[in-house]
Design a protein around this motif. Sequence first.
Motif, PDB file in Angstrom:
ATOM      1  N   SER A 109     -42.780 -30.845  28.416  1.00  0.00           N
ATOM      2  CA  SER A 109     -43.798 -30.439  27.443  1.00  0.00           C
ATOM      3  C   SER A 109     -43.162 -29.826  26.199  1.00  0.00           C
ATOM      4  O   SER A 109     -43.565 -30.119  25.068  1.00  0.00           O
ATOM      5  N   GLU A 110     -42.137 -28.990  26.409  1.00  0.00           N
ATOM      6  CA  GLU A 110     -41.483 -28.338  25.266  1.00  0.00           C
ATOM      7  C   GLU A 110     -40.753 -29.358  24.408  1.00  0.00           C
ATOM      8  O   GLU A 110     -40.828 -29.310  23.171  1.00  0.00           O
ATOM      9  N   LEU A 111     -40.059 -30.302  25.046  1.00  0.00           N
ATOM     10  CA  LEU A 111     -39.347 -31.320  24.286  1.00  0.00           C
ATOM     11  C   LEU A 111     -40.310 -32.244  23.556  1.00  0.00           C
ATOM     12  O   LEU A 111     -40.077 -32.638  22.409  1.00  0.00           O
ATOM     13  N   ARG A 112     -41.421 -32.592  24.194  1.00  0.00           N
ATOM     14  CA  ARG A 112     -42.447 -33.408  23.535  1.00  0.00           C
ATOM     15  C   ARG A 112     -42.983 -32.698  22.299  1.00  0.00           C
ATOM     16  O   ARG A 112     -43.135 -33.297  21.223  1.00  0.00           O
ATOM     17  N   ASP A 113     -43.252 -31.395  22.444  1.00  0.00           N
ATOM     18  CA  ASP A 113     -43.786 -30.629  21.319  1.00  0.00           C
ATOM     19  C   ASP A 113     -42.764 -30.514  20.192  1.00  0.00           C
ATOM     20  O   ASP A 113     -43.128 -30.552  19.008  1.00  0.00           O
ATOM     21  N   ARG A 114     -41.491 -30.375  20.547  1.00  0.00           N
ATOM     22  CA  ARG A 114     -40.466 -30.274  19.505  1.00  0.00           C
ATOM     23  C   ARG A 114     -40.330 -31.590  18.749  1.00  0.00           C
ATOM     24  O   ARG A 114     -40.171 -31.593  17.521  1.00  0.00           O
ATOM     25  N   ALA A 115     -40.368 -32.709  19.482  1.00  0.00           N
ATOM     26  CA  ALA A 115     -40.284 -34.012  18.821  1.00  0.00           C
ATOM     27  C   ALA A 115     -41.471 -34.217  17.883  1.00  0.00           C
ATOM     28  O   ALA A 115     -41.310 -34.716  16.758  1.00  0.00           O
ATOM     29  N   GLN A 116     -42.642 -33.810  18.316  1.00  0.00           N
ATOM     30  CA  GLN A 116     -43.827 -33.958  17.470  1.00  0.00           C
ATOM     31  C   GLN A 116     -43.743 -33.053  16.250  1.00  0.00           C
ATOM     32  O   GLN A 116     -44.141 -33.441  15.143  1.00  0.00           O
ATOM     33  N   LEU A 117     -43.191 -31.850  16.417  1.00  0.00           N
ATOM     34  CA  LEU A 117     -43.052 -30.929  15.292  1.00  0.00           C
ATOM     35  C   LEU A 117     -42.080 -31.495  14.254  1.00  0.00           C
ATOM     36  O   LEU A 117     -42.298 -31.365  13.043  1.00  0.00           O
ATOM     37  N   ILE A 118     -41.003 -32.125  14.732  1.00  0.00           N
ATOM     38  CA  ILE A 118     -40.061 -32.759  13.798  1.00  0.00           C
ATOM     39  C   ILE A 118     -40.773 -33.839  12.999  1.00  0.00           C
ATOM     40  O   ILE A 118     -40.613 -33.949  11.777  1.00  0.00           O
ATOM     41  N   ARG A 119     -41.581 -34.639  13.674  1.00  0.00           N
ATOM     42  CA  ARG A 119     -42.341 -35.683  12.974  1.00  0.00           C
ATOM     43  C   ARG A 119     -43.308 -35.069  11.953  1.00  0.00           C
ATOM     44  O   ARG A 119     -43.448 -35.562  10.835  1.00  0.00           O
ATOM     45  N   ASP A 120     -43.977 -34.003  12.362  1.00  0.00           N
ATOM     46  CA  ASP A 120     -44.953 -33.365  11.475  1.00  0.00           C
ATOM     47  C   ASP A 120     -44.287 -32.793  10.236  1.00  0.00           C
ATOM     48  O   ASP A 120     -44.826 -32.890   9.115  1.00  0.00           O
ATOM     49  N   GLU A 121     -43.101 -32.196  10.412  1.00  0.00           N
ATOM     50  CA  GLU A 121     -42.449 -31.517   9.302  1.00  0.00           C
ATOM     51  C   GLU A 121     -41.668 -32.468   8.404  1.00  0.00           C
ATOM     52  O   GLU A 121     -41.584 -32.272   7.192  1.00  0.00           O
ATOM     53  N   LEU A 122     -41.062 -33.500   8.988  1.00  0.00           N
ATOM     54  CA  LEU A 122     -40.198 -34.392   8.212  1.00  0.00           C
ATOM     55  C   LEU A 122     -40.877 -35.687   7.795  1.00  0.00           C
ATOM     56  O   LEU A 122     -40.383 -36.384   6.913  1.00  0.00           O
ATOM     57  N   GLY A 123     -41.982 -35.996   8.457  1.00  0.00           N
ATOM     58  CA  GLY A 123     -42.651 -37.259   8.163  1.00  0.00           C
ATOM     59  C   GLY A 123     -42.209 -38.334   9.132  1.00  0.00           C
ATOM     60  O   GLY A 123     -41.017 -38.594   9.275  1.00  0.00           O
ATOM     61  N   ASP A 124     -43.162 -38.941   9.803  1.00  0.00           N
ATOM     62  CA  ASP A 124     -42.830 -39.923  10.829  1.00  0.00           C
ATOM     63  C   ASP A 124     -42.389 -41.240  10.189  1.00  0.00           C
ATOM     64  O   ASP A 124     -42.800 -41.577   9.078  1.00  0.00           O
ATOM     65  N   SER A 125     -41.516 -41.929  10.880  1.00  0.00           N
ATOM     66  CA  SER A 125     -41.068 -43.241  10.417  1.00  0.00           C
ATOM     67  C   SER A 125     -40.510 -43.998  11.608  1.00  0.00           C
ATOM     68  O   SER A 125     -40.154 -43.408  12.628  1.00  0.00           O
ATOM     69  N   ALA A 126     -40.391 -45.318  11.462  1.00  0.00           N
ATOM     70  CA  ALA A 126     -39.851 -46.135  12.545  1.00  0.00           C
ATOM     71  C   ALA A 126     -38.406 -45.769  12.833  1.00  0.00           C
ATOM     72  O   ALA A 126     -37.942 -45.867  13.970  1.00  0.00           O
ATOM     73  N   ALA A 127     -37.676 -45.337  11.802  1.00  0.00           N
ATOM     74  CA  ALA A 127     -36.258 -44.996  11.983  1.00  0.00           C
ATOM     75  C   ALA A 127     -36.068 -43.663  12.679  1.00  0.00           C
ATOM     76  O   ALA A 127     -34.978 -43.384  13.194  1.00  0.00           O
TER      77      ALA A 127
END
Length: 383
Positions: A109-127
């Motif tokens: 759960s913590e790792l999932r949340d961290r990955a989602q936070l990275i996407r939220d802050e940096l902007g999601d992309s295929a890369a």
Amino acid sequence: MSVNDARATASARLERNLGSWAVDPTNASLPAFAAALHPPTQSQALADVRATEAWVREWAAFSLDGAVLEWQPRKWSALGSQQVPVRITITEVATVAKFVGGSLQRRWSELRDRAQLIRDELGDSAALTPVLRRNARTFEGYSPERFTQFLAAVQWLVEHPVDGLRPRQIPVRGVDSKWFRDHRSVASELCLAVTGRAGLGIIDSDPLIRVRVLDSALAPGGVAEFAAPVEQLAALPLTPAAVFVFENLESVLAMPQWPGAVAVHGSGYAVDVLTQIPWVLERPVIYWGDLDANGFAILHRLRKSHAAVTSALMDASTLLMHRDLWVVETKPPRGRLDTLTPVEAEALAVLRDEGDARLEQERIPWAYSLAALQRVWAEVTGN
């Protein structure tokens, strides 16, 4: 298979896929978990009726949203018609994590949340997803405070190009140059995925190669000891009779004056860089490394790019003569080394048979080493 057995199997599957499932749970092969429960046969049920009834009751009481329990009828001559559980299927990763529970669920759960936070802050992309997957264990290892600091720093680097700066000049807020050194690789991967800027545009110093000219008549401008990038060394008009290349710097520094010789620090697995220097590539090389698997792997690497490399002090006799100085090599390479001579291959076989022995070159008595180097020098140069 009991409920606890199924949970243990699901736990092992989640552990194996923790990183990829946490950073990209929708990409998991579905169903995320399925297992046959292996119900008993009639003879097995008759052999222990109570255990069979308890097993059926346990699964009948099992309830988990998102988990599907499949039952099938059994028509047994001695026990009549029975409904038994035969298979459990869990489609979603989040449900598998809930079924497993405990610390593994919290990690996921913590790792999932961290990955989602990275996407939220940096902007999601295929890369971004493959970068998150490759570095999932790194993200998991961060404390909450360190992860927050890391993400803030990466976000700053994304928003503030640092092209043309050297590593210690980067004004990343809240961190120092040591932080950047430790996190540069992951930060660079994330920035590349988000911005397309490879390497952040940072200018690095060229690695320096340490050299000692052991013959004063060869010393350029009278300078006998120096360190320079490979491009500058390649431009030197040195004409040695042969070149000593040693794995460890201490051995280079200990060398006495030696007519016609230049000694170079090989820097471990970076040794093949030396073949970009004409006065190394065009002269015989005498290589001396640690008597261990890594030492022979480095010798092999050098021979792949230089046609005239002779080893010194890398034989079984030297190894066995100094048994009292051995230590154990903790991570020996096991690859094929097809450039080794029969003498070198024998030494490698002995040290492996002895439990991955390791004899560091500096530990061999210096008088013994010098005498061996002189013998090899005479063989190679005729002097």
